[in-house]
Design a protein around this motif. Structure first.
Motif, short mmCIF file in Angstrom:
data_model
loop_
_atom_site.label_atom_id
_atom_site.label_comp_id
_atom_site.label_asym_id
_atom_site.label_seq_id
_atom_site.Cartn_x
_atom_site.Cartn_y
_atom_site.Cartn_z
N PRO A 17 -0.74 3.32 -8.02
CA PRO A 17 -1.97 2.51 -7.95
C PRO A 17 -1.73 1.04 -8.34
CG PRO A 17 -2.47 4.62 -8.97
CD PRO A 17 -0.96 4.54 -8.83
N GLU A 18 -0.86 0.78 -9.32
CA GLU A 18 -0.56 -0.61 -9.70
C GLU A 18 0.13 -1.35 -8.56
OE1 GLU A 18 0.46 -0.90 -14.37
OE2 GLU A 18 1.61 0.62 -13.27
N ALA A 19 1.12 -0.71 -7.96
CA ALA A 19 1.85 -1.35 -6.86
C ALA A 19 0.90 -1.61 -5.69
CB ALA A 19 3.01 -0.47 -6.41
N TRP A 20 0.10 -0.62 -5.34
CA TRP A 20 -0.83 -0.78 -4.22
C TRP A 20 -1.82 -1.91 -4.48
CZ3 TRP A 20 -0.71 0.71 0.61
CH2 TRP A 20 -1.85 0.50 1.38
N LYS A 21 -2.35 -1.96 -5.68
CA LYS A 21 -3.33 -3.00 -6.02
C LYS A 21 -2.73 -4.39 -5.83
CE LYS A 21 -6.43 -4.65 -9.60
NZ LYS A 21 -6.93 -4.51 -10.96
N PHE A 22 -1.50 -4.58 -6.26
CA PHE A 22 -0.85 -5.88 -6.14
C PHE A 22 -0.58 -6.23 -4.67
CE2 PHE A 22 2.81 -8.67 -5.82
CZ PHE A 22 2.42 -9.71 -6.64
N PHE A 23 0.04 -5.33 -3.94
CA PHE A 23 0.48 -5.64 -2.57
C PHE A 23 -0.64 -5.63 -1.55
CE2 PHE A 23 4.44 -4.54 -4.60
CZ PHE A 23 5.21 -5.62 -4.22
N PRO A 26 -4.39 -9.79 -0.49
CA PRO A 26 -3.82 -10.88 0.29
C PRO A 26 -3.50 -12.14 -0.52
CG PRO A 26 -5.63 -9.88 1.48
CD PRO A 26 -5.63 -9.26 0.11
N GLY A 27 -4.26 -12.39 -1.58
CA GLY A 27 -4.01 -13.57 -2.40
C GLY A 27 -2.66 -13.56 -3.10
N ASN A 28 -2.03 -12.39 -3.24
CA ASN A 28 -0.73 -12.31 -3.91
C ASN A 28 0.43 -12.70 -3.01
OD1 ASN A 28 -1.71 -11.59 -6.44
ND2 ASN A 28 -1.75 -9.43 -5.93
N LEU A 29 0.19 -12.86 -1.71
CA LEU A 29 1.27 -13.25 -0.80
C LEU A 29 1.94 -14.56 -1.23
CD1 LEU A 29 -0.33 -12.43 2.65
CD2 LEU A 29 1.70 -11.36 1.67
N LYS A 30 1.15 -15.50 -1.66
CA LYS A 30 1.70 -16.81 -2.05
C LYS A 30 2.68 -16.68 -3.23
CE LYS A 30 0.38 -21.48 -3.31
NZ LYS A 30 0.72 -22.32 -2.18
N HIS A 31 2.40 -15.76 -4.15
CA HIS A 31 3.23 -15.60 -5.34
C HIS A 31 4.62 -15.05 -5.03
CE1 HIS A 31 -0.32 -16.57 -7.58
NE2 HIS A 31 -0.95 -15.50 -7.12
N ILE A 32 4.74 -14.33 -3.92
CA ILE A 32 6.04 -13.71 -3.60
C ILE A 32 6.74 -14.43 -2.45
CG2 ILE A 32 5.41 -11.46 -4.57
CD1 ILE A 32 4.83 -10.47 -1.73
N THR A 33 6.29 -15.63 -2.13
CA THR A 33 6.88 -16.45 -1.08
C THR A 33 7.48 -17.70 -1.69
OG1 THR A 33 5.20 -15.64 0.47
CG2 THR A 33 6.43 -17.59 1.14
N PRO A 34 8.71 -18.06 -1.34
CA PRO A 34 9.33 -19.25 -1.93
C PRO A 34 8.50 -20.52 -1.67
CG PRO A 34 10.91 -18.02 -0.58
CD PRO A 34 9.58 -17.40 -0.36
N ALA A 35 8.47 -21.40 -2.66
CA ALA A 35 7.68 -22.64 -2.58
C ALA A 35 8.08 -23.49 -1.37
CB ALA A 35 7.81 -23.43 -3.87
N LYS A 78 -3.11 2.95 5.26
CA LYS A 78 -3.26 4.30 4.71
C LYS A 78 -3.09 4.14 3.21
CE LYS A 78 -2.29 9.12 5.17
NZ LYS A 78 -1.54 10.17 5.81
N GLU A 79 -4.19 4.22 2.52
CA GLU A 79 -4.28 3.93 1.08
C GLU A 79 -3.10 4.52 0.30
OE1 GLU A 79 -6.50 2.29 -2.22
OE2 GLU A 79 -6.97 2.16 -0.09
N GLN A 80 -2.42 3.65 -0.42
CA GLN A 80 -1.29 3.98 -1.30
C GLN A 80 -0.11 4.61 -0.57
OE1 GLN A 80 -2.30 5.75 -5.06
NE2 GLN A 80 -4.19 4.57 -5.22
N GLU A 81 -0.05 4.45 0.77
CA GLU A 81 1.11 4.92 1.53
C GLU A 81 1.75 3.83 2.36
OE1 GLU A 81 1.00 8.62 3.67
OE2 GLU A 81 -0.50 9.43 2.29
N TYR A 82 0.95 3.10 3.15
CA TYR A 82 1.51 2.02 3.96
C TYR A 82 0.41 1.12 4.50
CZ TYR A 82 0.10 4.50 8.20
OH TYR A 82 -0.62 5.10 9.19
#
Length: 158
Positions: A17-23, A26-35, A78-82
């Protein structure tokens, strides 16, 4: 017709659930993309989690600092799968990215499978060999490091 495949796997010491919530936010995309990519999310769907049919638009600077528009659609969830994002407009002729999540002892296995094709025929092939392939690997390497700092190293990797 040639296309390319990029596949990456990372183990994270978090619950599914933690991993799914983060990924799935959509707002978290910026945090995992190089500046240096100049990644800027333009769309605000009003949703904290993605859903099928969601359109997400951005600006990116993939080559030499030139700003480009990129629009993707979340086509399957598919919630918490892909979930799958597909490019609708942007730098690729074809982009299909599946994000898989699987609970494992001690955490989550996250796997990315990207099928992509560049435009411009032989020039696209040359650009891939000289620049794009290494850049994509660099983006996923950056993401790996950011996630490891944020969530910690998987116990077997310590």
């Amino acid at each position: 017709m040639s296309y390319h495949i990029l596949e990456r796997t990372q183990l994270l010491p978090v619950t599914l659930p933690e991993a799914w919530k983060f990924f799935s936010a959509p707002g978290n995309l910026k945090h995992i993309t190089p500046a240096y990519m100049g990644f800027e999310v333009l769309s605000d769907s009003g949703s904290e989690t993605m859903y099928p049919g969601q359109i997400i638009s951005y600006y990116v600077k993939p080559l030499f600092g030139f700003k480009m528009f990129w629009m993707t659609e979340i086509t399957h969830v598919k919630e918490q799968e892909y979930f799958i994002d597909e490019q609708r407009f942007g730098p690729y002729q074809f982009w299909h990215h599946t994000h898989f999540f699987r609970e494992i002892p001690g955490g989550v296995e996250m796997r990315d499978l990207v099928h992509y094709r560049l435009p411009f025929g032989p020039f696209g092939k040359l650009a891939h060999a000289l620049l794009v392939k290494n850049q994509l690997h660099g983006i996923f390497d950056f993401r790996y490091q950011v996630l490891e700092k944020q969530f910690g190293k998987f116990p077997e990797q310590v």
